[in-house]
Design a protein around this motif. Structure first.
Motif, short mmCIF file in Angstrom:
data_model
loop_
_atom_site.label_atom_id
_atom_site.label_comp_id
_atom_site.label_asym_id
_atom_site.label_seq_id
_atom_site.Cartn_x
_atom_site.Cartn_y
_atom_site.Cartn_z
N TYR A 43 13.89 99.94 103.37
CA TYR A 43 13.39 98.91 104.27
C TYR A 43 11.86 98.90 104.23
CZ TYR A 43 12.44 102.59 107.75
OH TYR A 43 11.96 103.71 108.41
N PRO A 79 18.88 97.99 106.86
CA PRO A 79 18.53 98.45 105.52
C PRO A 79 18.11 97.29 104.61
CG PRO A 79 20.91 98.48 105.81
CD PRO A 79 20.32 98.18 107.16
N ASN A 80 17.25 97.60 103.64
CA ASN A 80 16.82 96.65 102.61
C ASN A 80 16.08 95.44 103.19
OD1 ASN A 80 18.29 98.27 100.71
ND2 ASN A 80 20.15 97.16 101.28
N VAL A 86 13.95 105.45 101.15
CA VAL A 86 14.53 104.40 101.99
C VAL A 86 14.07 103.05 101.47
CG1 VAL A 86 14.77 105.85 104.04
CG2 VAL A 86 12.63 104.62 103.63
#
Length: 379
Positions: free
Chosen positions: A303, A311-312, A301
């Protein structure tokens, strides 16, 4: 310099001057003058020369080095050789690693005496292991490991008044045969540090044994407590340099926890809130598309803060405080300035972090540091 040292040793240690001068060329790289190392000795002798002090050290399996006082002729045997140096104009320090052990130890060369004993040679020139005390931690449930490990060698007759985390049937006495006396520790059924805190069971060491599944199939485990917060450490908590990995996720830092994953998942299930801190320091090293972490289900993932619903995202994006708000992470600016993204991951469905992965550190100016904190859970 070393010629002067040899003369000095002859003047101070006449009884061993021939031995010291004969070996000064051997010892010259292993004797540090005017310093000693910090720490308490495991044993001490008086009225010895430096070479005799070294010989004594080799009789003890625990001895790694010596502090020697050139004025009082006191020899301190030390159980480590890497503590910080302390300036002392009356001392010399020497580590045993490169000593000529066969010449110094004689019949005790390569002896196999246990750590709680020393090698002696009797009147018949036979090697004997003489018990000096107790070492290690007794195999007792809920024993206070920290207090037993506070000394590498407890002497015969030493007494530990509080050998258990909660309560004990008796003190622990070091017997002449090198074993600890019999005692039983009180066992308390607690699931986590919140239970320990609520029942006033936390000791000064902040270490408790917990039964995370409530007397189910899982064994009890030892955890650290920060008041009511259960803390699970891993082996990757030091600040770690990342360099030379350009493809996305090509760098991997695996995190090994002392409890099993089943234990950790039971703890998370019992908790209302869990978190794990991560900090990424970057120099021309981008996060977006290159960096992330591996969840408990082996998924990557991206995050680095929050519960994963964005996300991110890094922490600065969640608080609208990134240096350039057009990016979700400070490191995505990807310039020649050292930048930092630090935040807390809170997804109980993804934690604990099993590994950290990164890339974009293959160029000459591209580098980074990562720091991963312990898992912390509470309710």
């Amino acid at each position: 310099m070393y010629g002067a040292f040899c003369i000095y040793v002859v003047l101070q240690f006449a009884s061993v001057r021939s031995q010291m001068c004969a070996n000064v060329a051997i010892f010259q790289n292993d004797v540090k003058q005017n310093v000693k190392i910090a720490g308490s000795p495991i044993w001490q002798f008086q009225d010895l020369g430096l070479v005799q002090c070294m010989t004594k050290c080799l009789q003890f399996s625990l001895c790694k080095s010596v502090n020697f006082n050139t004025q009082s002729f006191v020899c301190h045997l030390m159980d480590n050789d890497n503590s910080s140096y302390i300036t002392d104009n009356n001392s010399v320090f020497s580590a045993s690693e490169n000593w000529p052990k066969l010449n110094l130890a004689g019949a005790c060369f390569n002896h196999e005496c246990p750590d709680n004993s020393r090698c002696d040679v009797n009147d018949f020139n036979d090697v004997e292991c003489v018990v000096l005390g107790c070492v290690g931690v007794p195999n007792v449930t809920a024993v206070n490991r920290t207090v037993f490990l506070s000394k590498n060698l407890w002497l015969i007759g030493d007494v530990i008044q509080s050998p258990c985390l909660y309560g004990s049937s008796a003190p622990a006495n070091c017997f002449p045969n090198g074993t600890w006396s019999y005692f039983v520790c009180q066992e308390v059924s607690i699931k986590d540090c919140a239970d320990a805190f609520a029942n006033n069971l936390l000791t000064a060491t902040k270490i408790v044994y917990v039964d995370v599944d409530g007397s189910g199939l899982l064994s009890k485990i030892e955890v650290n407590c920060d008041d009511a917060v259960t803390v699970i450490d891993h082996d990757g908590m030091n600040r770690t340099f990342v360099d030379g990995y350009d493809p996305a996720y090509s760098y991997r830092l695996d995190l090994n926890y002392s409890p099993s994953l089943d234990h950790i998942l039971a703890l998370i299930q019992n908790s209302d809130y869990c978190e794990q801190f991560v900090k990424y320091e970057c120099h021309h090293a981008e996060i977006d598309g290159y960096t992330g972490w591996v969840t408990r289900n082996d998924a990557i993932v991206t995050y680095l803060a929050g519960d994963g619903t964005i996300p991110n995202a890094c922490a600065c994006h969640l608080t609208n405080s990134c240096t350039d708000t057009s990016f979700k992470c400070n490191c995505d600016i990807n310039d020649a300035n050292w930048r930092e993204d630090a935040g807390v991951i809170t997804s109980r469905d993804d934690l604990p972090m099993k590994a950290f992965v990164a890339g974009d550190t293959g160029g000459i100016t591209e580098e980074a540091y990562v720091t991963i904190g312990p898992l912390r859970c509470w309710r």
